[in-house]
Design a protein around this motif. Sequence first.
Motif, PDB file in Angstrom:
ATOM      1  N   ASN A 177       0.835  -1.200   0.000  1.00 29.37           N
ATOM      2  CA  ASN A 177       0.000   0.000   0.000  1.00 29.37           C
ATOM      3  C   ASN A 177       0.877   1.259   0.000  1.00 29.37           C
ATOM      4  OD1 ASN A 177      -1.433   2.302   1.555  1.00 29.37           O
ATOM      5  ND2 ASN A 177      -3.084   1.007   0.758  1.00 29.37           N
ATOM      6  N   TYR A 180       2.415   1.750  -3.388  1.00 28.72           N
ATOM      7  CA  TYR A 180       1.427   2.213  -4.369  1.00 28.72           C
ATOM      8  C   TYR A 180       1.347   3.750  -4.361  1.00 28.72           C
ATOM      9  CZ  TYR A 180      -3.077   3.387  -6.404  1.00 28.72           C
ATOM     10  OH  TYR A 180      -4.055   3.965  -7.161  1.00 28.72           O
ATOM     11  N   LEU A 185       3.052   3.330  -7.643  1.00 31.22           N
ATOM     12  CA  LEU A 185       2.849   2.235  -8.605  1.00 31.22           C
ATOM     13  C   LEU A 185       1.723   2.627  -9.558  1.00 31.22           C
ATOM     14  CD1 LEU A 185       3.161  -0.835  -6.200  1.00 31.22           C
ATOM     15  CD2 LEU A 185       4.957   0.295  -7.547  1.00 31.22           C
ATOM     16  N   ALA A 225       1.152  -6.948  -5.074  1.00 30.13           N
ATOM     17  CA  ALA A 225       0.807  -5.587  -5.499  1.00 30.13           C
ATOM     18  C   ALA A 225      -0.151  -5.626  -6.691  1.00 30.13           C
ATOM     19  CB  ALA A 225       2.078  -4.808  -5.841  1.00 30.13           C
ATOM     20  N   VAL A 229      -3.772  -3.858  -6.572  1.00 25.72           N
ATOM     21  CA  VAL A 229      -4.193  -2.783  -7.482  1.00 25.72           C
ATOM     22  C   VAL A 229      -5.457  -3.206  -8.235  1.00 25.72           C
ATOM     23  CG1 VAL A 229      -3.511  -1.411  -9.496  1.00 25.72           C
ATOM     24  CG2 VAL A 229      -1.891  -1.771  -7.637  1.00 25.72           C
ATOM     25  N   ALA A 261      -3.064   1.736 -14.155  1.00 27.13           N
ATOM     26  CA  ALA A 261      -2.137   1.258 -13.119  1.00 27.13           C
ATOM     27  C   ALA A 261      -1.961  -0.256 -13.237  1.00 27.13           C
ATOM     28  CB  ALA A 261      -2.652   1.620 -11.727  1.00 27.13           C
ATOM     29  N   LEU A 265       1.634  -1.942 -14.125  1.00 26.14           N
ATOM     30  CA  LEU A 265       2.280  -2.860 -13.189  1.00 26.14           C
ATOM     31  C   LEU A 265       2.532  -4.221 -13.834  1.00 26.14           C
ATOM     32  CD1 LEU A 265       3.414  -3.062 -10.354  1.00 26.14           C
ATOM     33  CD2 LEU A 265       1.115  -3.620  -9.513  1.00 26.14           C
TER      34      LEU A 265
END
Length: 285
Positions: A177, A180, A185, A225, A229, A261, A265
């Motif tokens: 978090n 991010y 991110l 992650a 997301v 995003a 990623l």
Amino acid sequence: MTDAGKEHAEQGAEPMTGDGVTPGIVRIGDTVRRPVRPFTATIQAYLAHLHQAGFTAAPVPLGIDEQGREVLSFVPGDVPREPLPDETANEDVLVALARLIHRLHNVAQGWVPPLDATWGGIPGSKTVPIGPVDGEPELVSHRDYCPGNVVFRDGVPAALIDFDLARPTTRLYDIANALYWWVPLLDPRDRAPAFTDLDAPHRVAVFADAYGMTAQQREELVPLAARMVHRFHLTARAAADVDPVFRRFWEQGVRDRMPRAEAWLAQAGPAIAARLTATAPYKHT
Ligand SMILES: Nc1ncnc2c1ncn2[C@@H]1O[C@H](COP(=O)(O)OP(=O)(O)OP(=O)(O)O)[C@@H](O)[C@H]1O
Ligand SMILES: [Mg+2]
């Protein structure tokens, strides 16, 4: 404010607006008053534990006032707003945040929530078709390191506020978090100007070294992650369906930012993972 509004304004109460998620927050002297929610007592118990265990970089819980509001100590410093100001792109910011979160984790570890603990959440998130992605809980932690929840002093993160989304989680989810929001991110076109051209794998490694991430955490970060997301995207859409504030966020850019995003990623993940798990990881100097 109209004259009539001024007449009714509380003496000495200064409205505090963040992104508008929580209405009615005011500062009175050295305290902040916030509406009581179902999770307030649980979070006050958690904050009390943090202070008793020596973590003073969070508001002190001071109970409930005569108007039925939560009372917390005011935490002095500067709280940035999005878009992140240029000076917050400095690596020292990542290092200080990683160390702050590491200290939080160490004092949170072992705290047992009350049996009747109640946790907060994003409106509408119960309707999201996939469950939380945190993993098997290890501790209770903050879980929402957005700019409006980090207090800076001398140009670096010094304290955390707004524990509304705290709940049992893992160290790794909490780290993801923070990354991010602060790497961040996000697709470069969705970052604040000073962050657009920054090297995301390098920044993740700086945070990882400052936190002291284990080999296993480094292995697991990128896949977690990506799941996080994806769930942010679904949660933001569900919240927009039921809550006007989240609908405004969605329409003002979250609708475009979240799929970008996810795509960014997916493409950048392998380079981040490679840097994190390299045998000679980057050392911050
Ligand atoms: N204890 C505190 N000490 C100092 N400032 C505070 C404190 N609590 C709240 N604030 C200020 O008020 C703003 C809004 O408070 P809070 O984060 O609790 O609500 P929010 O609606 O979730 O806002 P945001 O969406 O910005 O996170 C914070 O970003 C911060 O600037
Ligand atoms: Mg907040």
